[in-house]
Design a protein around this motif. Structure first.
Motif, short mmCIF file in Angstrom:
data_model
loop_
_atom_site.label_atom_id
_atom_site.label_comp_id
_atom_site.label_asym_id
_atom_site.label_seq_id
_atom_site.Cartn_x
_atom_site.Cartn_y
_atom_site.Cartn_z
N ARG A 38 35.69 37.89 41.28
CA ARG A 38 36.94 38.60 41.00
C ARG A 38 36.66 39.78 40.06
N GLU A 76 36.65 40.42 45.17
CA GLU A 76 38.09 40.62 45.29
C GLU A 76 38.49 41.59 44.19
N THR A 93 41.22 43.97 42.03
CA THR A 93 42.56 44.36 41.58
C THR A 93 42.42 45.63 40.75
N TYR A 102 45.46 38.99 35.04
CA TYR A 102 44.69 39.12 36.27
C TYR A 102 43.28 38.58 36.01
N ALA A 126 39.43 37.78 35.93
CA ALA A 126 38.33 38.72 36.16
C ALA A 126 37.00 38.12 35.73
#
Length: 461
Positions: free
Chosen positions: A160, A183, A185, A243, A245
């Motif tokens: 992530r 992934e 963001t 989020y 990470a």
């Protein structure tokens, strides 16, 4: 003229694009018997492409050394005394000397100069947030930064990634991380990604990024970076959400690295960059030049100083500085603000003024947006393209162009960049003799379609 063993000495602070271009060009002007050149660089590398780092991180560029245009050994072979891992810590303008410190040993010494080039570049913006310096949080400005990020990606236990910021570096790093199988963001404080575009064009970028599997979070201010086991990053927090990470990349942009210049009393502009004349001399100082990401440049469309950190300008600055420092004459007239980028197969381009730039300098304008295709509609592979164009209402002069599309979109902005430099009207642009064949363009190129629409809206046409 002071001399060093009968020679003038040129000292260069900073060993990347502007600094080493200046040193190399000055050497072409004058041989070692006439001009001694000493260059200081605090890092491990010289003359590298910072613009290429996202593509190295993503794997499109296989090796770090592919980004190095000229090695330290090559510079030294040309008679440049290049001192790596040596940081200039003070400029004594009155005494015409610089103090430098060996990064490894800490030893300090003074070096005198007859002529000085300041090419200290830019530094990534690191927000003053809790956790911003935690392991796993990376800025990306130098090859050392790129290597550190690659090492973190290889060691990451999860997949992530959070990118903070959605400008050029942010979107390019988002692509690199997608290519690495993470992934991704992107957390962006702006209304849309790519604040260098108007929001309506940024919305197209947002939509395309989400189509590529990137999660876009707009209008979000990062409040802290959360850490976990061993102090490593574990999440990015905004006012409303967290989020997760395993790695965080800061793509908030850069600021001019002008601490040395400020301490030396040299003139800085509103954006914090050094102010120079057309010859790239620091204003008020006949024997000091500056170039690259540490200076402000004249925008030829708005008539105002602007901060535009790009390798294209840095190399041109270096050529101008080296010519002048070597006894010749050259000038850098300014820029129109051209930039291109891509995220996966989406191409993004802009030149000239956005709507808010035109408002800021008091210009009245008409704005038009058109949809077209990259090739003749019937030719295989034709893809959609959106072009936005601004024209001055009173004169019809082109003020700016933004383009978002797929293959063949970005480099079309060069048509507009030339038109802006030549101060063409949109009416004059409609008659440009551009190359046409179905594999390359519709009969009316998308830029000319926009120019026709803009010309119809400008009074008198």
């Amino acid at each position: 003229m002071s001399t060093h063993q009968g020679r003038e000495r040129l000292v260069v602070v900073g060993g990347d694009a502007a600094g080493m271009s200046a040193a190399s060009q000055a050497r072409r002007q004058k041989g070692p018997g006439e001009l001694e050149i000493v260059a200081f660089e605090r890092g491990h590398f010289t003359s590298f492409s910072a613009c290429g780092i996202p593509y190295w991180v993503g794997g499109a560029v296989p090796e770090r050394d592919d980004l190095i245009a000229r090695t330290p050994e090559e510079h030294r072979a040309r008679g440049i005394d290049l001192r790596l891992r040596t940081e200039v810590t003070e400029i004594d303008v009155a005494g015409q000397r610089v103090r430098a410190r060996d990064v490894d040993s800490g030893a300090e010494s003074w070096t005198s100069y007859d002529k000085l080039v300041i090419a200290t570049g830019a530094r990534p913006v690191r927000p003053e947030l809790p956790g911003a310096d935690a392991p796993g949080v990376h800025g990306v400005q130098t090859l050392d930064d790129g290597q550190a990020l690659i090492d973190t990606l290889a060691r990451a236990k999860g997949r992530r990634a959070v990118v903070v910021g959605a400008g050029y570096i942010g979107v390019e790093m988002a692509e690199a991380l997608i290519d690495r199988g993470f992934e991704v963001t992107v957390v962006n404080r702006g209304e849309q990604p790519m604040s260098t575009l108007d929001p309506d064009m940024g919305r197209l970028v947002h939509r395309a990024m989400e189509g590529l599997g990137i999660t876009m979070v707009n209008d979000a201010e990062v409040t802290k970076i959360l850490t976990g086991e061993g102090g490593r990053v574990r999440a990015v927090a905004t006012q409303h959400a967290e989020y997760p990470a395993d790695v965080v990349v800061l793509g908030i942009g850069v600021r001019p690295e002008t601490g040395l210049a400020r301490a030396a009393g040299l003139p800085l502009g509103a954006h914090g960059g050094l102010l120079t004349d057309l010859a790239m001399r620091v204003r008020g100082h006949g024997n000091i030049w500056a170039g690259g990401d540490c200076v402000e440049v004249l925008n030829l469309v708005s008539g105002q100083e602007q901060y535009v950190p790009l390798g294209t300008h840095a190399n041109k600055h270096g050529q101008v500085i080296g010519t002048n420092a070597g006894g010749g004459h050259a000038t850098f007239p300014g820029v129109v603000g051209t930039a291109v980028s891509k995220v996966c197969d989406l191409e993004i381009a802009r030149t000239g003024l956005r709507e808010k730039d035109a408002h800021r300098v008091g210009l009245t304008f008409e704005a038009v947006t058109i949809e077209s295709t990259s090739r003749a509609g019937y030719y295989p592979g034709a893809s959609p393209m959106t072009v936005k164009m601004l024209a001055e209402r009173r004169t019809g002069r082109l003020l700016g162009v933004q383009i978002v599309g797929r293959e063949g979109a970005a480099k079309r902005v060069d048509i507009a960049a030339v038109a802006l430099t030549a101060r063409l009207t949109v009416e004059q642009m409609t008659a440009l003799d551009l190359g046409y064949a179905p594999p390359f363009s519709p009969v009316w190129d998308p830029v000319l379609v926009a120019a026709r629409k803009a010309a119809r809206k400008v009074p008198g046409n």
